[in-house]
Design a protein around this motif. Sequence first.
Motif, mmCIF file in Angstrom:
data_model
loop_
_atom_site.group_PDB
_atom_site.id
_atom_site.type_symbol
_atom_site.label_atom_id
_atom_site.label_comp_id
_atom_site.label_asym_id
_atom_site.label_seq_id
_atom_site.Cartn_x
_atom_site.Cartn_y
_atom_site.Cartn_z
ATOM 1 N N SER A 1 -5.926 -2.344 -0.968
ATOM 2 C CA SER A 1 -4.546 -2.497 -0.506
ATOM 3 C C SER A 1 -3.632 -2.916 -1.650
ATOM 4 N N TYR B 1 -0.242 -0.702 -2.749
ATOM 5 C CA TYR B 1 1.125 -1.198 -2.922
ATOM 6 C C TYR B 1 1.610 -1.057 -4.359
ATOM 7 N N ARG C 1 6.338 -6.293 2.333
ATOM 8 C CA ARG C 1 6.324 -7.112 3.551
ATOM 9 C C ARG C 1 7.728 -7.516 3.983
ATOM 10 N N HIS C 2 8.663 -7.484 3.062
ATOM 11 C CA HIS C 2 10.034 -7.887 3.366
ATOM 12 C C HIS C 2 10.831 -6.711 3.914
ATOM 13 N N LYS C 3 11.849 -7.036 4.690
ATOM 14 C CA LYS C 3 12.768 -6.017 5.198
ATOM 15 C C LYS C 3 13.677 -5.574 4.052
ATOM 16 N N GLN D 1 2.477 -5.982 -2.801
ATOM 17 C CA GLN D 1 2.354 -6.028 -1.347
ATOM 18 C C GLN D 1 3.439 -6.925 -0.733
ATOM 19 N N GLU D 2 3.741 -8.009 -1.390
ATOM 20 C CA GLU D 2 4.756 -8.936 -0.883
ATOM 21 C C GLU D 2 6.134 -8.269 -0.833
#
Length: 92
Positions: free
Chosen positions: A9, A13, A43-45, A39-40
Motif C-alpha cells: 500500500s 500511494y 487520506r485527506h479531503k 498514503q497520508e
Amino acid sequence: MKDSSTHPSDVLYQIALTQLPNIGPVKARRLLNLFGNAQEIFRHKPHQIAKISGYNADIFSKGCNEALRKAEAELEFIERHHVTVLVSGHHN
C-alpha cells in the motif's frame, strides 16, 4: 531508497502521487514533508490538502481518484511481471 519489500500500500500511494496532474518532484517532496507519507496525503479531503499545501484544490479533487486508479493498474503490472520498485524514502 526503499525497495519493493516496502508494504504494497505504501508503494501504491507513492505511485499515485506521481500520477497527480501538475505535481512534479518538487511539489511531491513538499507534500511528503507536510503530510509525512504518500498514503497520508490521500487520506485527506481535497480541500484539506489544498489548505495545508497551498496548492489548488482542483488538482486533488479531480486527480486523486484517477491517480489511485492508475497506480493500482501499475502495481498489478509490477506484481505480475516481478518488477523491483524503488521509491524515495521520506526522511524528516
